[in-house]
Design a protein around this motif. Structure first.
Motif, PDB file in Angstrom:
ATOM      1  N   GLY A  68       0.896  -1.268   0.133  1.00  7.90           N
ATOM      2  CA  GLY A  68       0.061  -0.008  -0.128  1.00  7.90           C
ATOM      3  C   GLY A  68       0.873   1.354   0.223  1.00  7.90           C
ATOM      4  N   ASN A  69       2.007   1.253   0.508  1.00  5.62           N
ATOM      5  CA  ASN A  69       2.842   2.568   0.589  1.00  5.62           C
ATOM      6  C   ASN A  69       3.664   2.672  -0.814  1.00  5.62           C
ATOM      7  OD1 ASN A  69       4.043   4.708   2.081  1.00  5.62           O
ATOM      8  ND2 ASN A  69       6.132   3.446   2.084  1.00  5.62           N
ATOM      9  N   LEU A  70       4.084   1.469  -1.464  1.00  6.46           N
ATOM     10  CA  LEU A  70       4.701   1.306  -2.642  1.00  6.46           C
ATOM     11  C   LEU A  70       3.953   1.464  -3.738  1.00  6.46           C
ATOM     12  CD1 LEU A  70       7.935  -0.270  -1.543  1.00  6.46           C
ATOM     13  CD2 LEU A  70       7.627   2.090  -1.499  1.00  6.46           C
ATOM     14  N   GLN A  71       2.799   0.998  -3.698  1.00  6.91           N
ATOM     15  CA  GLN A  71       2.065   0.676  -4.933  1.00  6.91           C
ATOM     16  C   GLN A  71       1.950   1.915  -6.112  1.00  6.91           C
ATOM     17  OE1 GLN A  71       1.522  -2.222  -6.368  1.00  6.91           O
ATOM     18  NE2 GLN A  71       0.525  -1.086  -8.104  1.00  6.91           N
ATOM     19  N   ASP A  72       1.666   2.973  -5.405  1.00  6.95           N
ATOM     20  CA  ASP A  72       1.410   4.203  -6.384  1.00  6.95           C
ATOM     21  C   ASP A  72       2.689   4.490  -7.105  1.00  6.95           C
ATOM     22  OD1 ASP A  72      -0.163   6.168  -7.468  1.00  6.95           O
ATOM     23  OD2 ASP A  72       0.792   7.557  -6.191  1.00  6.95           O
ATOM     24  N   TYR A  73       3.897   4.099  -6.431  1.00  5.84           N
ATOM     25  CA  TYR A  73       4.992   4.602  -6.788  1.00  5.84           C
ATOM     26  C   TYR A  73       5.550   3.631  -7.865  1.00  5.84           C
ATOM     27  CZ  TYR A  73      10.313   4.946  -6.749  1.00  5.84           C
ATOM     28  OH  TYR A  73      11.640   4.905  -7.337  1.00  5.84           O
ATOM     29  N   ALA A  74       5.656   2.341  -7.296  1.00  4.04           N
ATOM     30  CA  ALA A  74       6.355   1.274  -7.927  1.00  4.04           C
ATOM     31  C   ALA A  74       5.616   0.611  -8.990  1.00  4.04           C
ATOM     32  CB  ALA A  74       6.815  -0.105  -7.143  1.00  4.04           C
ATOM     33  N   GLY A  75       4.060   0.610  -9.071  1.00  6.02           N
ATOM     34  CA  GLY A  75       3.316  -0.154  -9.899  1.00  6.02           C
ATOM     35  C   GLY A  75       3.693  -1.393 -10.271  1.00  6.02           C
ATOM     36  N   GLU A  76       3.868  -2.074 -11.172  1.00  6.76           N
ATOM     37  CA  GLU A  76       4.327  -3.482 -11.389  1.00  6.76           C
ATOM     38  C   GLU A  76       5.478  -4.089 -11.105  1.00  6.76           C
ATOM     39  OE1 GLU A  76       5.632  -2.937 -16.173  1.00  6.76           O
ATOM     40  OE2 GLU A  76       3.552  -3.819 -15.751  1.00  6.76           O
ATOM     41  N   LYS A  77       6.327  -3.000 -10.629  1.00  5.02           N
ATOM     42  CA  LYS A  77       7.719  -3.231 -10.326  1.00  5.02           C
ATOM     43  C   LYS A  77       7.843  -3.413  -8.777  1.00  5.02           C
ATOM     44  CE  LYS A  77       9.953  -1.568 -14.470  1.00  5.02           C
ATOM     45  NZ  LYS A  77      10.317  -2.582 -14.832  1.00  5.02           N
ATOM     46  N   TYR A  78       6.688  -3.508  -8.042  1.00  6.51           N
ATOM     47  CA  TYR A  78       6.841  -3.579  -6.551  1.00  6.51           C
ATOM     48  C   TYR A  78       7.590  -4.351  -6.151  1.00  6.51           C
ATOM     49  CZ  TYR A  78       5.220  -4.622  -1.831  1.00  6.51           C
ATOM     50  OH  TYR A  78       5.431  -4.991  -0.631  1.00  6.51           O
ATOM     51  N   ILE A 111      11.106  -2.944  -6.471  1.00  7.63           N
ATOM     52  CA  ILE A 111      11.513  -1.837  -5.748  1.00  7.63           C
ATOM     53  C   ILE A 111      11.610  -2.120  -3.946  1.00  7.63           C
ATOM     54  CG2 ILE A 111      10.379   0.263  -4.952  1.00  7.63           C
ATOM     55  CD1 ILE A 111      11.586   0.492  -7.565  1.00  7.63           C
ATOM     56  N   SER A 112      10.663  -2.863  -3.671  1.00 15.42           N
ATOM     57  CA  SER A 112      10.572  -3.375  -2.143  1.00 15.42           C
ATOM     58  C   SER A 112      12.073  -3.908  -1.889  1.00 15.42           C
ATOM     59  CB  SER A 112       9.391  -4.229  -1.938  1.00 15.42           C
ATOM     60  OG  SER A 112       9.481  -5.298  -2.637  1.00 15.42           O
ATOM     61  N   LYS A 113      12.508  -4.920  -2.642  1.00 16.51           N
ATOM     62  CA  LYS A 113      13.820  -5.633  -2.344  1.00 16.51           C
ATOM     63  C   LYS A 113      14.868  -4.512  -2.379  1.00 16.51           C
ATOM     64  CE  LYS A 113      12.500 -10.042  -4.075  1.00 16.51           C
ATOM     65  NZ  LYS A 113      12.640 -11.215  -5.149  1.00 16.51           N
ATOM     66  N   ALA A 114      14.723  -3.546  -3.450  1.00 19.45           N
ATOM     67  CA  ALA A 114      15.553  -2.658  -3.374  1.00 19.45           C
ATOM     68  C   ALA A 114      15.770  -1.668  -2.444  1.00 19.45           C
ATOM     69  CB  ALA A 114      15.827  -1.961  -4.863  1.00 19.45           C
ATOM     70  N   ILE A 115      14.640  -1.368  -1.821  1.00 19.24           N
ATOM     71  CA  ILE A 115      14.650  -0.532  -0.688  1.00 19.24           C
ATOM     72  C   ILE A 115      15.068  -1.251   0.627  1.00 19.24           C
ATOM     73  CG2 ILE A 115      13.035   0.632   0.958  1.00 19.24           C
ATOM     74  CD1 ILE A 115      11.394   1.638  -1.487  1.00 19.24           C
ATOM     75  N   THR A 116      14.792  -2.622   0.803  1.00 19.97           N
ATOM     76  CA  THR A 116      15.148  -3.218   1.731  1.00 19.97           C
ATOM     77  C   THR A 116      16.786  -3.476   1.860  1.00 19.97           C
ATOM     78  OG1 THR A 116      13.202  -4.710   1.662  1.00 19.97           O
ATOM     79  CG2 THR A 116      15.099  -5.587   2.924  1.00 19.97           C
ATOM     80  N   GLU A 117      17.297  -3.525   0.886  1.00 19.91           N
ATOM     81  CA  GLU A 117      18.747  -3.615   0.457  1.00 19.91           C
ATOM     82  C   GLU A 117      19.382  -2.112   0.961  1.00 19.91           C
ATOM     83  OE1 GLU A 117      20.103  -4.758  -3.301  1.00 19.91           O
ATOM     84  OE2 GLU A 117      18.731  -6.778  -2.937  1.00 19.91           O
ATOM     85  N   SER A 118      18.851  -1.227   0.838  1.00 16.96           N
ATOM     86  CA  SER A 118      19.323   0.139   1.097  1.00 16.96           C
ATOM     87  C   SER A 118      19.040   0.267   2.604  1.00 16.96           C
ATOM     88  CB  SER A 118      18.497   1.139   0.175  1.00 16.96           C
ATOM     89  OG  SER A 118      18.920   0.872  -1.286  1.00 16.96           O
ATOM     90  N   TRP A 119      17.917  -0.119   3.023  1.00  9.20           N
ATOM     91  CA  TRP A 119      17.752   0.147   4.550  1.00  9.20           C
ATOM     92  C   TRP A 119      18.864  -0.601   5.171  1.00  9.20           C
ATOM     93  CZ3 TRP A 119      12.785   2.033   6.605  1.00  9.20           C
ATOM     94  CH2 TRP A 119      12.717   1.878   7.957  1.00  9.20           C
ATOM     95  N   ILE A 120      19.074  -1.742   4.811  1.00  9.30           N
ATOM     96  CA  ILE A 120      20.256  -2.567   5.720  1.00  9.30           C
ATOM     97  C   ILE A 120      21.504  -1.644   5.516  1.00  9.30           C
ATOM     98  CG2 ILE A 120      21.579  -4.606   5.805  1.00  9.30           C
ATOM     99  CD1 ILE A 120      18.513  -4.721   6.517  1.00  9.30           C
ATOM    100  N   TRP A 121      21.681  -1.167   4.394  1.00  8.89           N
ATOM    101  CA  TRP A 121      23.004  -0.443   4.350  1.00  8.89           C
ATOM    102  C   TRP A 121      23.078   1.080   5.235  1.00  8.89           C
ATOM    103  CZ3 TRP A 121      24.519   4.469   2.904  1.00  8.89           C
ATOM    104  CH2 TRP A 121      25.670   4.549   2.673  1.00  8.89           C
ATOM    105  N   LEU A 122      21.867   1.661   5.287  1.00  8.44           N
ATOM    106  CA  LEU A 122      21.636   2.721   6.068  1.00  8.44           C
ATOM    107  C   LEU A 122      21.958   2.345   7.568  1.00  8.44           C
ATOM    108  CD1 LEU A 122      18.723   4.771   4.466  1.00  8.44           C
ATOM    109  CD2 LEU A 122      21.047   5.215   4.597  1.00  8.44           C
ATOM    110  N   GLU A 123      21.478   1.172   8.020  1.00  5.45           N
ATOM    111  CA  GLU A 123      21.592   0.630   9.384  1.00  5.45           C
ATOM    112  C   GLU A 123      23.081   0.577   9.608  1.00  5.45           C
ATOM    113  OE1 GLU A 123      19.068  -2.760  10.018  1.00  5.45           O
ATOM    114  OE2 GLU A 123      17.574  -1.623  10.818  1.00  5.45           O
ATOM    115  N   ARG A 124      23.705  -0.349   8.643  1.00  2.00           N
ATOM    116  CA  ARG A 124      24.892  -0.653   8.770  1.00  2.00           C
ATOM    117  C   ARG A 124      26.102   0.572   8.914  1.00  2.00           C
ATOM    118  NH1 ARG A 124      26.849  -3.104   3.985  1.00  2.00           N
ATOM    119  NH2 ARG A 124      27.795  -1.373   3.307  1.00  2.00           N
ATOM    120  N   GLU A 125      25.608   1.852   8.277  1.00  5.46           N
ATOM    121  CA  GLU A 125      26.373   2.994   8.166  1.00  5.46           C
ATOM    122  C   GLU A 125      26.079   3.947   9.370  1.00  5.46           C
ATOM    123  OE1 GLU A 125      29.192   3.730   5.872  1.00  5.46           O
ATOM    124  OE2 GLU A 125      28.892   1.525   5.373  1.00  5.46           O
TER     125      GLU A 125
END
Length: 247
Positions: free
Chosen positions: A50-60, A63-77
């Motif tokens: 529901g948070n990403l659908q309007d942005y990601a569309g069929e690439k949900y 996109i959700s996996k890419a954001i998850t990987e970036s989230w983990i990077w932010l935590e690590r840094e």
């Protein structure tokens, strides 16, 4: 503030490395925190359909996996951290994260990650890396290979009159060089002399006489890594009575 307002188009976002996309994610989380909309400061909520659908569309899914990987990077840094007093999954933007965004220093930070301090010779980390981060690529490369020349002269005690290519040829001469390794076949000893002489002649000497005009940070980093590797060879062949590093 919607995801669409803070992130590049989905296809562009998916082409970014996790640390690059993480800068957009950090800005998004910071904006949400500032406006009091803290519901997305939680990886599960942030990547909900529901948070990403309007942005990601069929690439949900992508996109959700890419954001998850970036989230983990932010935590690590250390850009985001678990929020005290709440479940581990809730986070806040740290002072480090806010400073990064506040200084608009994202490009500098990313360049620093191309050339991490911990993998560099101490002198390169102290003298060369700051030049690289500032974008002074010509000087950074020159200083890196100058350090190779300085180190070779110091550990061999060769004449101050010997410079550049000639210094390398004598220091690594296959038969008489003080830094040659007689355990290696002669062809390899000669190749090592060629390697050092060629590197100094191609990457240090031209910068002494003219502007090389390096513009690509990745190319600059590769050259600094080459100088770093050459310094490792010098250190391995330095007599035990010599200091292991020059500060």
């Amino acid at each position: 503030m919607s995801v669409k307002d803070q992130f590049p188009p989905p296809d562009e976002a998916l082409a970014l490395e996790p640390e690059e996309l993480a800068m957009f994610l950090l800005k998004y989380l910071c904006k949400e925190e500032q406006t009091g909309s803290s519901s997305v400061l939680n990886l599960h909520n942030c990547t909900l359909h529901g948070n990403l659908q309007d942005y990601a569309g069929e690439k949900y899914d992508e996109i959700s996996k890419a954001i998850t990987e970036s989230w983990i990077w932010l935590e690590r840094e250390g850009m985001i951290a678990p929020k005290p007093g709440q479940d581990r999954q809730w986070v806040y933007v740290t002072n480090r994260g806010k400073r990064l965004l506040g200084n608009s220093d994202i490009s500098t930070y990313l360049k620093g990650n191309i050339l991490p301090e911990k993998v560099l010779d101490p002198v390169l980390a102290m003298k060369v890396r700051p030049l690289f981060i500032r974008g002074d690529y010509d000087t950074a490369v020159f200083q890196a290979f100058k350090e190779v020349e300085v180190r070779v002269r110091k550990v061999t005690s060769l004449s101050q009159e010997l410079v550049g290519i000639e210094l390398m040829r004598q220091a690594f001469h296959s038969d008489t060089g003080r830094l040659t390794d007689k355990n290696h076949p002669k062809a390899e000893r000669e190749a090592t002399a060629h390697l050092f002489a060629g590197a100094i002649g191609l990457f240090k000497n031209p910068s002494s006489h003219r502007d090389v005009n390096l513009e690509d940070p990745s190319e600059c980093a590769e050259l600094i890594y080459l100088a770093n590797y050459l310094l490792r060879i010098v250190e391995k062949r330095t007599p035990a009575t010599q200091p292991s590093s020059i500060l």
